[in-house]
Design a protein around this motif. Structure first.
Motif, PDB file in Angstrom:
ATOM      1  N   GLN A  94       0.635  -1.075   0.048  1.00 43.54           N
ATOM      2  CA  GLN A  94      -0.214   0.114  -0.108  1.00 43.54           C
ATOM      3  C   GLN A  94       1.148   1.255  -0.075  1.00 43.54           C
ATOM      4  N   THR A  95       1.756   1.309   0.869  1.00 41.13           N
ATOM      5  CA  THR A  95       2.656   2.467   0.988  1.00 41.13           C
ATOM      6  C   THR A  95       3.406   2.588  -0.346  1.00 41.13           C
ATOM      7  N   LEU A  96       3.837   1.681  -1.029  1.00 42.95           N
ATOM      8  CA  LEU A  96       4.633   1.766  -2.285  1.00 42.95           C
ATOM      9  C   LEU A  96       3.519   2.298  -3.448  1.00 42.95           C
ATOM     10  N   GLY A  97       2.419   1.968  -3.422  1.00 42.10           N
ATOM     11  CA  GLY A  97       1.447   2.522  -4.188  1.00 42.10           C
ATOM     12  C   GLY A  97       1.432   3.945  -3.947  1.00 42.10           C
ATOM     13  N   PHE A  98       1.425   4.539  -3.074  1.00 47.92           N
ATOM     14  CA  PHE A  98       1.320   5.925  -2.908  1.00 47.92           C
ATOM     15  C   PHE A  98       2.820   6.704  -3.139  1.00 47.92           C
ATOM     16  N   LEU A 118      -4.572  11.880  -4.102  1.00 46.10           N
ATOM     17  CA  LEU A 118      -5.555  12.149  -3.009  1.00 46.10           C
ATOM     18  C   LEU A 118      -6.946  11.296  -3.403  1.00 46.10           C
ATOM     19  N   THR A 119      -6.812  11.240  -4.966  1.00 43.18           N
ATOM     20  CA  THR A 119      -8.058  10.127  -5.518  1.00 43.18           C
ATOM     21  C   THR A 119      -7.752   8.741  -5.326  1.00 43.18           C
ATOM     22  N   LEU A 120      -6.352   8.408  -5.120  1.00 44.64           N
ATOM     23  CA  LEU A 120      -6.151   6.922  -4.815  1.00 44.64           C
ATOM     24  C   LEU A 120      -6.434   6.717  -3.184  1.00 44.64           C
ATOM     25  N   ALA A 121      -6.258   7.790  -2.327  1.00 48.57           N
ATOM     26  CA  ALA A 121      -6.372   7.542  -1.125  1.00 48.57           C
ATOM     27  C   ALA A 121      -7.925   7.539  -0.763  1.00 48.57           C
ATOM     28  N   ARG A 122      -8.747   8.333  -1.509  1.00 52.90           N
ATOM     29  CA  ARG A 122     -10.230   8.271  -1.210  1.00 52.90           C
ATOM     30  C   ARG A 122     -10.765   6.853  -1.890  1.00 52.90           C
TER      31      ARG A 122
ATOM     32  N   ALA B  92      -7.043   0.888   6.668  1.00 53.80           N
ATOM     33  CA  ALA B  92      -7.633   2.414   6.427  1.00 53.80           C
ATOM     34  C   ALA B  92      -7.072   3.667   6.922  1.00 53.80           C
ATOM     35  N   LEU B  93      -6.398   3.317   8.346  1.00 52.69           N
ATOM     36  CA  LEU B  93      -5.640   4.458   8.648  1.00 52.69           C
ATOM     37  C   LEU B  93      -4.477   4.759   8.138  1.00 52.69           C
ATOM     38  N   GLN B  94      -3.754   3.781   7.438  1.00 52.85           N
ATOM     39  CA  GLN B  94      -2.486   4.230   6.713  1.00 52.85           C
ATOM     40  C   GLN B  94      -3.059   5.083   5.536  1.00 52.85           C
ATOM     41  N   THR B  95      -4.109   4.505   4.720  1.00 50.31           N
ATOM     42  CA  THR B  95      -4.715   5.281   3.777  1.00 50.31           C
ATOM     43  C   THR B  95      -5.419   6.632   4.060  1.00 50.31           C
ATOM     44  N   LEU B  96      -5.879   6.693   5.231  1.00 49.72           N
ATOM     45  CA  LEU B  96      -6.151   8.253   5.718  1.00 49.72           C
ATOM     46  C   LEU B  96      -4.965   8.905   5.971  1.00 49.72           C
ATOM     47  N   GLY B  97      -3.717   8.559   6.272  1.00 47.48           N
ATOM     48  CA  GLY B  97      -2.736   9.183   6.443  1.00 47.48           C
ATOM     49  C   GLY B  97      -2.145   9.851   5.160  1.00 47.48           C
ATOM     50  N   PHE B  98      -2.225   9.253   4.127  1.00 46.95           N
ATOM     51  CA  PHE B  98      -2.005   9.849   2.868  1.00 46.95           C
ATOM     52  C   PHE B  98      -3.016  10.777   2.218  1.00 46.95           C
ATOM     53  N   GLU B  99      -4.348  10.508   2.597  1.00 46.07           N
ATOM     54  CA  GLU B  99      -5.348  11.566   2.079  1.00 46.07           C
ATOM     55  C   GLU B  99      -5.047  12.832   3.006  1.00 46.07           C
ATOM     56  N   CYS B 100      -4.797  12.701   4.350  1.00 47.14           N
ATOM     57  CA  CYS B 100      -4.640  14.148   5.027  1.00 47.14           C
ATOM     58  C   CYS B 100      -3.456  14.946   4.433  1.00 47.14           C
ATOM     59  N   VAL B 101      -2.362  14.398   3.961  1.00 46.82           N
ATOM     60  CA  VAL B 101      -1.389  15.143   3.640  1.00 46.82           C
ATOM     61  C   VAL B 101      -1.584  15.443   2.059  1.00 46.82           C
ATOM     62  N   SER B 102      -2.557  14.829   1.170  1.00 45.55           N
ATOM     63  CA  SER B 102      -2.541  15.110  -0.084  1.00 45.55           C
ATOM     64  C   SER B 102      -3.696  15.962  -0.456  1.00 45.55           C
ATOM     65  N   CYS B 103      -4.398  16.345   0.791  1.00 45.19           N
ATOM     66  CA  CYS B 103      -5.801  17.198   0.433  1.00 45.19           C
ATOM     67  C   CYS B 103      -5.517  18.814   0.360  1.00 45.19           C
ATOM     68  N   VAL B 112       4.265  20.928  -2.447  1.00 46.33           N
ATOM     69  CA  VAL B 112       4.390  20.691  -0.771  1.00 46.33           C
ATOM     70  C   VAL B 112       3.649  19.350  -0.509  1.00 46.33           C
ATOM     71  N   ARG B 113       2.439  19.377  -1.054  1.00 47.46           N
ATOM     72  CA  ARG B 113       1.669  18.390  -0.751  1.00 47.46           C
ATOM     73  C   ARG B 113       2.320  16.875  -1.359  1.00 47.46           C
ATOM     74  N   ALA B 114       2.677  17.040  -2.628  1.00 49.69           N
ATOM     75  CA  ALA B 114       3.544  16.018  -3.102  1.00 49.69           C
ATOM     76  C   ALA B 114       4.828  15.589  -2.321  1.00 49.69           C
ATOM     77  N   GLU B 115       5.388  16.465  -1.793  1.00 46.69           N
ATOM     78  CA  GLU B 115       6.785  16.239  -1.172  1.00 46.69           C
ATOM     79  C   GLU B 115       6.294  15.517   0.181  1.00 46.69           C
ATOM     80  N   LEU B 116       5.507  16.199   0.818  1.00 44.77           N
ATOM     81  CA  LEU B 116       5.146  15.458   2.200  1.00 44.77           C
ATOM     82  C   LEU B 116       4.580  13.935   1.800  1.00 44.77           C
ATOM     83  N   THR B 117       3.631  13.875   0.764  1.00 43.99           N
ATOM     84  CA  THR B 117       3.319  12.466   0.555  1.00 43.99           C
ATOM     85  C   THR B 117       4.408  11.546   0.090  1.00 43.99           C
ATOM     86  N   LEU B 118       5.292  11.991  -0.641  1.00 44.08           N
ATOM     87  CA  LEU B 118       6.522  11.251  -1.034  1.00 44.08           C
ATOM     88  C   LEU B 118       7.490  10.919   0.161  1.00 44.08           C
TER      89      LEU B 118
END
Lengths: 269, 269
Positions: A94-98, A118-122, B92-103, B112-118
């Motif tokens: 999952q992490t690798l996907g992001f 963002l759309t992937l996470a949603r 789902a908590l992992q996914t939510l983590g990525f949603e929070c930094v990419s929104c 910045v959002r892409a950098e935080l995500t990566l």
């Protein structure tokens, strides 16, 4: 201390993401081609979605979930290694996907990378795939079997959300209108799931590559139990026709996506 | 069909992310404040890192992993619900983590959002946290106990990577130099883990809120087994001094981060 690549978790990540139909990667690459997105960029969201899909399969197959021993004709990850390695490998996939959609190689424009993320996470989270999974589990202990409306909502999350993400990724990368591909994907995702329910009845384990007959055995409501075998087949055909119609704005350029839709209900695995 | 918020998986997500010291969120908010990043933006990576941390705890506590019944003084998620719900809630908590930094609410600048995500993906994945976890598991069946160098590498992944991400998030958000905060976080993360090893020896279960004495029982190499109790304490103090020194460029503005470093080795839970 072992080098990273030799660690069981990394071997398991590789094992779990090998094989399969690559339908989701195909949808990404084709939708990208329709929008003149370079393949060297499109390969990143394609890899991302296959990593996400592989993660979901590894965790779905765990003893505490669907408890499946066979996947893509091979032992499932927790059978080949152990549950601990399977949990970790799924987590890391999952992490690798992001990572794939947020890295610079994916797209020059950071806005596109952030949007894909963002759309992937949603699509993957508790309002998408995990929601579908949770509804599926809740249905097992529910007093009444699911209605057609409920099962449609469940499947829209469980398989539909990632399929919709895949099919629209190319339009997102080109910052183009995602509506036609989204409509195509909604129909395709539902047809795909109906075909899966039909395979659970009509398929044999050697060809399908995973256990069959499980839904009937568990007394689960499926599209087949609700619509009958013929009803399910005719519904799937109608959905594929609608999916193909949705691609009209792309003309004959979208023929391979139309073929993919027809394949989805004709496949035997 | 139950509304989403009533689903066990959503309740479990809420349960698993409640409580705790919020050290990682604090590091995000403080590093953001040092760089004049608005709190309404900083709250998103702070929420993201707590969601990621909660996901890692839920999965670590599973029977197939560390098999822990108690976390933050309460039953672990799989004890309160079941393994299936715990696996899904963690996912789902992992996914939510990525949603929070990419929104979009996280930051105006998509770069910045892409950098935080990566960077979050790199810290959490098979070269970061999952690597540390995998090395930890491999150590359990290794012929020789880990050396100090190996255990340091293991912990740099297992707990250090997310701590480093937290402490540098504010600088990333301001597109400023991350080096001083990175150095601070490296020292802090290691001191944190040494303190954890000391708590496993000196702490009591009621105060610590999770099982203690597990490492000794399992014959695991820890900083305490390698350095001795006094050696470990003096190493932790030296690391905290170094961590505080690394913040020199920020002057007295960074005093609360220095206090956090001192807290990390003085805490009893």
């Amino acid at each position: 201390m072992a080098p990273m690549g030799d660690l069981p978790v990394v071997q398991a990540m590789r094992y779990a993401s090998a094989g399969g139909k690559r339908l989701r990667a195909f949808l990404v690459l084709e939708s990208a081609r329709l929008h003149d997105v370079a393949p060297q960029n499109a390969i990143w969201p394609a890899a991302a979605i296959e990593a996400m899909h592989a993660y979901s399969l590894v965790h779905d197959d765990l003893p505490c979930m669907d408890d499946d021993d066979l996947r893509r004709g091979l032992p499932t990850t927790h059978v080949k290694w152990d549950e601990c390695t399977a949990v970790l490998a799924g987590d890391a996939l999952q992490t690798l996907g992001f990572e794939c959609v947020s890295c610079e190689a994916c797209h020059d424009d950071p806005l596109v990378r952030a949007e894909l993320t963002l759309t992937l996470a949603r699509a993957a989270g508790a309002r998408g795939m995990v929601l579908g999974q949770a509804l599926d589990i809740a249905a097992e202990t529910a007093e009444a079997p699911l209605t057609l409306e409920e099962i449609t909502r469940l499947q829209a999350g469980k398989t539909g959300a990632l399929i919709a993400w895949s099919a629209t990724a190319g339009a997102v990368m080109a910052r183009a209108d995602t509506a036609p591909l989204y409509r195509y994907a909604q129909d395709l995702g539902l047809a795909f799931q109906i075909a899966d329910d039909i395979l659970d009845i009509e398929g044999d384990v050697a060809t399908v590559g995973k256990a069959v007959g499980k839904d009937v055995q568990a007394g689960k409501a499926t599209f087949v139990s609700l619509l009958g075998l013929e009803g399910a087949k005719s519904r799937a055909r109608a959905l594929v026709d609608d999916a193909c119609d949705a691609l009209a704005p792309y003309g004959s350029e979208a023929e391979s996506l139309r073929e993919a839709a027809r394949f989805v209900i004709a496949r035997n695995s």
